[in-house]
Design an enzyme around this catalytic site. Structure first.
Site, PDB file in Angstrom:
ATOM      1  N   ASN A  10     -32.402  42.776  25.784  1.00  0.00           N
ATOM      2  CA  ASN A  10     -32.931  43.420  27.001  1.00  0.00           C
ATOM      3  C   ASN A  10     -32.111  43.066  28.244  1.00  0.00           C
ATOM      4  O   ASN A  10     -32.643  42.959  29.346  1.00  0.00           O
ATOM      5  CB  ASN A  10     -34.425  43.076  27.225  1.00  0.00           C
ATOM      6  CG  ASN A  10     -35.118  43.940  28.273  1.00  0.00           C
ATOM      7  OD1 ASN A  10     -36.003  43.476  28.988  1.00  0.00           O
ATOM      8  ND2 ASN A  10     -34.736  45.186  28.395  1.00  0.00           N
ATOM      9  N   CYS A  12     -28.532  44.417  28.153  1.00  0.00           N
ATOM     10  CA  CYS A  12     -27.413  45.377  28.141  1.00  0.00           C
ATOM     11  C   CYS A  12     -27.899  46.810  27.872  1.00  0.00           C
ATOM     12  O   CYS A  12     -27.966  47.630  28.792  1.00  0.00           O
ATOM     13  CB  CYS A  12     -26.356  44.986  27.106  1.00  0.00           C
ATOM     14  SG  CYS A  12     -25.554  43.402  27.452  1.00  0.00           S
ATOM     15  N   SER A  14     -30.921  48.389  26.495  1.00  0.00           N
ATOM     16  CA  SER A  14     -32.210  48.998  26.876  1.00  0.00           C
ATOM     17  C   SER A  14     -32.436  49.062  28.394  1.00  0.00           C
ATOM     18  O   SER A  14     -32.988  50.055  28.872  1.00  0.00           O
ATOM     19  CB  SER A  14     -33.389  48.331  26.147  1.00  0.00           C
ATOM     20  OG  SER A  14     -33.536  46.979  26.481  1.00  0.00           O
TER      21      SER A  14
HETATM   22  P1  4NP Z   1     -28.579  43.940  24.271  1.00  0.00           P
HETATM   23  O1  4NP Z   1     -27.272  43.029  24.085  1.00  0.00           O
HETATM   24  O2  4NP Z   1     -29.372  43.778  23.009  1.00  0.00           O
HETATM   25  O3  4NP Z   1     -28.017  45.305  24.432  1.00  0.00           O
HETATM   26  O4  4NP Z   1     -29.273  43.412  25.507  1.00  0.00           O
HETATM   27  C1  4NP Z   1     -27.327  41.674  23.755  1.00  0.00           C
HETATM   28  C2  4NP Z   1     -27.567  40.742  24.728  1.00  0.00           C
HETATM   29  C3  4NP Z   1     -27.598  39.396  24.401  1.00  0.00           C
HETATM   30  C4  4NP Z   1     -27.384  39.002  23.095  1.00  0.00           C
HETATM   31  C5  4NP Z   1     -27.165  39.951  22.113  1.00  0.00           C
HETATM   32  C6  4NP Z   1     -27.137  41.293  22.442  1.00  0.00           C
HETATM   33  N1  4NP Z   1     -27.381  37.623  22.753  1.00  0.00           N
HETATM   34  O5  4NP Z   1     -27.076  37.305  21.604  1.00  0.00           O
HETATM   35  O6  4NP Z   1     -27.713  36.792  23.620  1.00  0.00           O
END
Ligand code: 4NP
Length: 153
Positions: A10, A12, A14
């Protein structure tokens, strides 16, 4: 009509979908649609969206500055009409959480509007082009969603 976008962190994908849809709804003067986003993970609860995400979005006119991370919860399945997952892993996680009295319809965002690829690739560990691709895909998918909403509202 209440729509929830879900990704992993949450920070990037969404929140970008949320900001793009809000922007397009405002441009079209469409009212009565509530939009929110959440992550299946809890690492970024209370945090603003990723700085690379905010910057790429800002260059296309989308403002993510007021958004903060939150984790999807069981009550979301009763509160929202439509929950749209960014990738198959998010969708699988949501299916596992779904309570028996869920109201929300669950779907994979890009597949619902016949886009390819069917998943929004996670840009977190990649380069700048990944953030542009996220925006390109989400802008197209939001146009599909808006066509559906216009038919339903
Ligand atoms: P999102 O991207 O799912 O599009 O917000 C990510 C943000 C952080 C992480 C993985 C994906 N992480 O591993 O912290």
């Amino acid at each position: 009509m209440r729509i929830l976008f879900v990704c992993l962190g949450n920070i990037c994908r969404s929140p970008t979908a949320e900001a793009v849809l809000r922007h397009k709804l405002r441009e079209l003067g469409l009212e009565g649609v509530e939009v929110d986003s959440a992550g299946t993970g809890d690492w970024h609860v209370g945090k603003p969206p990723d700085s690379r995400t905010r910057q790429a979005a800002q260059l296309r006119g989308y403002d993510l500055s007021a958004l903060r991370g939150r984790q999807v919860c069981v009550s979301d399945f009763r509160r929202f009409d439509l929950i749209l997952a960014m990738d198959n892993s998010n969708l699988e996680q949501l299916r596992r959480m779904r309570p028996g009295d869920a109201m929300a319809e669950l779907d994979l965002f890009l597949r619902r509007y016949d886009l390819a690829p069917v998943e929004v690739p996670d840009p977190y560990y990649g380069g700048e082009e990944g953030f542009q691709q996220v925006l390109d895909l989400l802008e197209q998918a939001c146009d599909g969603l808006l066509r559906e909403l216009r038919g339903r509202l």
